[in-house]
Design an enzyme around this catalytic site. Sequence first.
Site, short mmCIF file in Angstrom:
data_model
loop_
_atom_site.label_atom_id
_atom_site.label_comp_id
_atom_site.label_asym_id
_atom_site.label_seq_id
_atom_site.Cartn_x
_atom_site.Cartn_y
_atom_site.Cartn_z
N THR A 8 41.18 31.89 47.96
CA THR A 8 42.09 32.51 47.27
C THR A 8 41.79 33.28 46.09
O THR A 8 40.53 33.12 45.47
CB THR A 8 43.15 31.49 46.73
N GLY A 12 45.85 30.25 39.50
CA GLY A 12 46.71 29.12 39.57
C GLY A 12 46.34 28.12 40.48
O GLY A 12 46.02 26.86 40.35
N LYS A 13 46.16 28.69 41.78
CA LYS A 13 45.90 27.61 42.92
C LYS A 13 44.46 27.00 42.40
O LYS A 13 44.16 25.91 43.09
CB LYS A 13 45.78 28.69 44.14
N ASP A 70 48.06 28.51 53.44
CA ASP A 70 48.99 29.43 53.78
C ASP A 70 50.48 28.56 53.52
O ASP A 70 50.51 27.59 53.80
CB ASP A 70 48.98 29.76 55.16
N PHE A 153 57.05 30.59 40.11
CA PHE A 153 56.86 32.20 40.90
C PHE A 153 57.51 32.00 42.06
O PHE A 153 57.91 31.16 42.66
CB PHE A 153 55.49 32.58 40.98
N GLY A 154 57.67 33.22 42.84
CA GLY A 154 58.02 33.23 44.19
C GLY A 154 59.56 32.80 44.33
O GLY A 154 60.14 33.50 43.43
N TYR A 155 60.08 32.06 45.19
CA TYR A 155 61.27 31.34 45.24
C TYR A 155 61.60 30.29 44.52
O TYR A 155 62.66 29.66 44.66
CB TYR A 155 61.66 31.03 46.88
N ASP A 156 60.61 30.05 43.51
CA ASP A 156 61.23 28.75 42.61
C ASP A 156 62.31 29.00 41.92
O ASP A 156 63.23 27.84 41.74
CB ASP A 156 59.96 28.48 41.55
N LYS A 176 56.03 19.64 38.69
CA LYS A 176 56.08 20.47 40.13
C LYS A 176 55.00 19.79 40.82
O LYS A 176 55.13 19.62 42.09
CB LYS A 176 55.89 21.76 39.66
#
Length: 199
Positions: A8, A12-13, A70, A153-156, A176
């Site tokens: 990646t 953050g990851k 993924d 982020f994303g759909y959070d 989280k």
Amino acid sequence: MREVIIATKNPGKVKEFQAFFEKRSIQVTSLLDVEELDDVVEDGETFEDNAIKKAETIGKALGKPVIADDSGLEVDALNGAPGVYSARYAGNMKSDQANNEKLLRELKGVPGEERTARFVCVLAVYLPGTNSSVFRGTCEGKIAEEKKGEHGFGYDPLFYVPSKNKMMAELTREEKNEISHRANALTQLDNQWDSLLNH
């Protein structure tokens, strides 16, 4: 093993994996730290397909252990969509706002009890000379009718977590990490790590 590469460029990851491997005295590097590699085309039909392809392509190119993930969102009322297309649901520009707006449009009129969904994270672990091992973590919830929360982020901002009675975007990073799909998959990896190395 002294080093593992996380497939990646997301800092953050990388931090999540560094915390995981710190207790094992294993150094974590990422694609930000290695020589320029061609991007792996994620054209699989499942999260597993994409994670394995990333881990094995990069692992074989570098001759080192690689972990790839993924992840995405599955909405039951949409037959599992957006699924592997979660990041580019509204187009290739990968806009969180556009993706959230499209999701709300697609679910317009769907009653609350039918808005069940889950975040999915699949980790593929490639060790040179072996087949990849796969770990699938999930986090169950529902899609709200409007966005709420400033974190994540994303759909959070649309993902309601019943166990916390909050949106994912309202949770602190610590909260989280207790319940997320990636934390779930990492826990499974943790339980199997020693046996993976022994193989």
